[in-house]
Structure formats: C-alpha cells, structure tokens
Scaffold this motif. Structure first.
Motif, PDB file in Angstrom:
ATOM      1  N   MET A   1       3.523   0.355 -44.349  1.00 56.13           N
ATOM      2  CA  MET A   1       3.848   0.801 -43.020  1.00 56.13           C
ATOM      3  C   MET A   1       3.606  -0.637 -42.588  1.00 56.13           C
ATOM      4  SD  MET A   1       0.541   2.516 -40.771  1.00 56.13           S
ATOM      5  CE  MET A   1       0.784   4.029 -41.544  1.00 56.13           C
ATOM      6  N   SER A   2       4.515  -0.544 -41.272  1.00 57.77           N
ATOM      7  CA  SER A   2       4.570  -2.002 -40.544  1.00 57.77           C
ATOM      8  C   SER A   2       4.003  -1.848 -39.143  1.00 57.77           C
ATOM      9  CB  SER A   2       6.160  -2.110 -40.766  1.00 57.77           C
ATOM     10  OG  SER A   2       6.467  -0.743 -39.462  1.00 57.77           O
TER      11      SER A   2
ATOM     12  N   SER B   1     -14.135   2.699 -41.853  1.00 56.85           N
ATOM     13  CA  SER B   1     -13.914   4.277 -42.539  1.00 56.85           C
ATOM     14  C   SER B   1     -12.766   3.922 -41.406  1.00 56.85           C
ATOM     15  CB  SER B   1     -15.154   4.512 -42.387  1.00 56.85           C
ATOM     16  OG  SER B   1     -15.574   4.326 -44.508  1.00 56.85           O
ATOM     17  N   GLY B   2     -11.716   3.830 -40.701  1.00 57.13           N
ATOM     18  CA  GLY B   2     -11.328   4.423 -39.972  1.00 57.13           C
ATOM     19  C   GLY B   2     -11.403   5.170 -38.429  1.00 57.13           C
ATOM     20  N   LYS B   3     -13.250   4.382 -38.148  1.00 56.59           N
ATOM     21  CA  LYS B   3     -13.383   4.381 -36.770  1.00 56.59           C
ATOM     22  C   LYS B   3     -13.792   3.114 -35.881  1.00 56.59           C
ATOM     23  CE  LYS B   3     -15.019   8.750 -38.138  1.00 56.59           C
ATOM     24  NZ  LYS B   3     -14.016  10.260 -36.788  1.00 56.59           N
ATOM     25  N   VAL B   4     -13.373   3.187 -34.784  1.00 59.08           N
ATOM     26  CA  VAL B   4     -13.946   2.053 -34.109  1.00 59.08           C
ATOM     27  C   VAL B   4     -15.856   1.587 -34.019  1.00 59.08           C
ATOM     28  CG1 VAL B   4     -13.806   0.201 -31.917  1.00 59.08           C
ATOM     29  CG2 VAL B   4     -11.495   1.572 -32.824  1.00 59.08           C
ATOM     30  N   PHE B   5     -15.886   0.784 -34.486  1.00 58.85           N
ATOM     31  CA  PHE B   5     -17.820   0.864 -34.488  1.00 58.85           C
ATOM     32  C   PHE B   5     -18.041   0.463 -32.752  1.00 58.85           C
ATOM     33  CE2 PHE B   5     -21.647  -1.643 -34.991  1.00 58.85           C
ATOM     34  CZ  PHE B   5     -22.335  -0.391 -34.971  1.00 58.85           C
TER      35      PHE B   5
ATOM     36  N   ASN C   1      -2.212   2.789 -36.908  1.00 56.67           N
ATOM     37  CA  ASN C   1      -1.962   1.180 -38.590  1.00 56.67           C
ATOM     38  C   ASN C   1      -1.991   1.812 -39.596  1.00 56.67           C
ATOM     39  OD1 ASN C   1      -0.382  -1.146 -36.471  1.00 56.67           O
ATOM     40  ND2 ASN C   1      -1.056  -0.285 -35.336  1.00 56.67           N
ATOM     41  N   GLY C   2      -3.241   3.219 -39.563  1.00 60.77           N
ATOM     42  CA  GLY C   2      -3.572   3.564 -40.661  1.00 60.77           C
ATOM     43  C   GLY C   2      -4.398   2.605 -41.445  1.00 60.77           C
ATOM     44  N   LEU C   3      -5.122   2.136 -40.780  1.00 63.36           N
ATOM     45  CA  LEU C   3      -6.595   1.010 -40.880  1.00 63.36           C
ATOM     46  C   LEU C   3      -7.581   1.993 -41.368  1.00 63.36           C
ATOM     47  CD1 LEU C   3      -6.233  -2.271 -38.667  1.00 63.36           C
ATOM     48  CD2 LEU C   3      -5.953  -1.933 -40.447  1.00 63.36           C
TER      49      LEU C   3
ATOM     50  N   ILE D   1      -4.149  -4.985 -30.665  1.00 60.46           N
ATOM     51  CA  ILE D   1      -3.682  -5.326 -31.657  1.00 60.46           C
ATOM     52  C   ILE D   1      -4.556  -4.992 -32.616  1.00 60.46           C
ATOM     53  CG2 ILE D   1      -2.776  -6.967 -33.236  1.00 60.46           C
ATOM     54  CD1 ILE D   1      -2.982  -9.134 -30.934  1.00 60.46           C
ATOM     55  N   ALA D   2      -4.375  -3.701 -33.715  1.00 63.18           N
ATOM     56  CA  ALA D   2      -4.763  -3.833 -34.889  1.00 63.18           C
ATOM     57  C   ALA D   2      -4.219  -4.392 -35.968  1.00 63.18           C
ATOM     58  CB  ALA D   2      -4.562  -1.973 -35.052  1.00 63.18           C
TER      59      ALA D   2
END
Length: 285
Positions: free
Chosen positions: A1-2, A40-44, A82-84, A115-116
C-alpha cells in the motif's frame, strides 16, 4: 500500500504532497503540530493530543478549520487508509498562504496536514543499554518570548541544541532554562530517580507538557512510586540513581551518562525498567 498524506481534505502520494512556498508555516515556522504514536491500529491518547493541539493554536491565534471531533475522525481515517498497525502520526496546522511579510492576517487558508508513517527515533540497543547525554549551551526559549508549552513549527531552539549533542557523539542533549535549571531534552521530557522517588521538572521550568510524561506520572502513582514535579539542576542528575526520558516518539528510554559522568550504575535502573514495562503493557492493551 502506497503512503497517503492528507492535506486539507484530499489525499496525495508522498511525491505529490505539496503546499505553497508562500505558506507562513514554511516561511516563518508559523503553525503548530502534534506527534502521536499508533499502537495496534489506534492512536495513543488521541484526545489528549487534540486538546494540546487546540491549546497551542489558541495561544498563537491560529484558527483550525475543523472541530476536534472532525479532526479526530480524520486522523483515524488517515491511519486506516495507510494500513498502519504500529507507527507515528505527524499532524500539522500551518497559518496558510500569505505574503512575504510577517503579517499573519494576510493568511486566510490554514492548512491541515496529516502524515502517517513508521518511526524509529533511537537504535534498539540504546533502549537496552541506555543513552548518553550532554548539556547544551543553547538554553530553552524563555517562556515570555515563546512559551515551550506551545508545540509550534519553530523548533530551531531545539535543533541548535540537537546539533551540539550530535557533534559531541550523543543523540540527545539536556537543555537548561534561563535560571540554569534543567528544562527538558531537545525532543523529550526528563525524569530522575533518587532514593526510590521520581522527580521531573515542573511545567513552569519552561517545558512542553508531554503526553507521555503525564502517562508515566500516572503509572508511577498507580505503582505507589512517590512523584515530585520540582526544579532540578545538573547536580540532581549527576547524583541520581536513575535517569530516563519520555516522549511520543522516544517512548521511555534510560539515560546512563551526562557530560561523561555515569548516572547511577551506568545501566537502566529498576524503576526505569518497571515504568517502561508498565508503559509497554498499557500501549499494548
């Protein structure tokens, strides 16, 4: 994924993500930002970061062109796009396009940039062994000039101190305030341990109100560790049993030397390790 970078309502590839050269964020560092970790996909502590962002913007009279709820949703959307699973978010608000003069009132279109990406602030071995610090001759900005509590785009004060650290063969430097007291490092808050008690400079020492700093204070109190927000000097670091730094990118990392003087045993100490473990457990949950 770009990689997809958000700029004021649209997503762009990294190569196509651009803003005007007349943006006052570029010309004068006129803007604010937040750096946030993704676990784990969540912003702390996303809400805490949003509150600090809004307070920074309010302090410099910078209007943010969306609500906190809308910004929160957009940040989460950017992370998903961004699939992070684990990474870092840089959220930037610039004053927008204006003229070549200083007048901020010529700017009418504040830009929201998200920006991720991945981040690795320090090498893995430094987290195991601890890092070395030097004291920077560059002092922290006087709060009456530009409050360090504002997370502004103007980081030249920190960059000058960071250059001193790198030239001395270190990755971080301790910055003093105008009173000669310890403020913080170039990008992290600082803690020491002395006789089982935890100490960190207070907000009025000229520091950023770190989100990770607040989390560590909460974890320490929950563990029954006595905490103190009190003025510190280099002497306090020299005689400390332990020292560690905290920050969203750095997380929790031990410091084992200051100005070639060994701190404690010269290794990450038991309370540092205890709090680091508690922090890892918190973010993984």
């Amino acid at each position: 994924m770009s990689q997809q970078i958000y700029i004021s309502g649209e997503y762009f590839s990294r190569d196509d993500a651009k803003i005007s050269v007349y943006d006052h964020g570029l010309l004068y560092g006129d803007g604010v930002f937040e750096g946030m970790r993704i676990y784990s996909g969540k912003v702390f502590r996303l809400h805490d970061h949003m509150v600090r962002l809004w307070e920074s913007a309010l302090a410099i009279s910078l209007p943010i062109p969306m609500s906190i709820d809308e910004m929160t949703a957009t940040v989460n959307e950017c992370v998903a796009k961004n699939g992070l699973d684990d990474g870092y978010i840089r959220l930037i608000i610039t004053r927008g396009t204006g003229t070549l003069g200083l007048n901020p009132y010529t700017c009418s279109d504040p830009q929201v940039i998200i920006i991720a990406d991945k981040v690795a602030l320090y090498p893995a071995e430094m987290y195991e062994q601890g890092l070395e610090l030097v004291t920077a001759s560059t002092i922290r900005n006087h709060p009456a000039a530009l409050s360090p509590r504002i997370k502004s785009l103007n980081y030249l004060n920190n960059i000058m101190a960071q250059m001193e650290a790198l030239k001395a063969g270190c990755v971080e430097a301790v910055m003093l305030n105008t009173k000669g007291e310890v403020a913080e490092c170039t990008g992290d808050n600082l803690f020491i341990v002395r006789r089982g008690k935890l100490y960190t400079p207070p907000i009025d020492a000229g520091i950023l109100e770190g989100i990770t700093r607040a989390v560590v204070l909460e974890l320490a109190e929950a563990a029954g560790i006595e905490t103190h927000e009190t003025p510190l000097t280099r002497h306090d670091i020299f005689i400390a049993d332990e020292c560690f730094l905290t920050g969203s990118a750095a997380e929790v990392i031990a410091a084992v030397k200051l100005d070639d003087r060994v701190i404690g045993t010269g290794k990450p100490g038991p309370i540092t390790n205890q709090l680091n473990k508690a922090f890892r457990e918190l973010v993984s949950s």
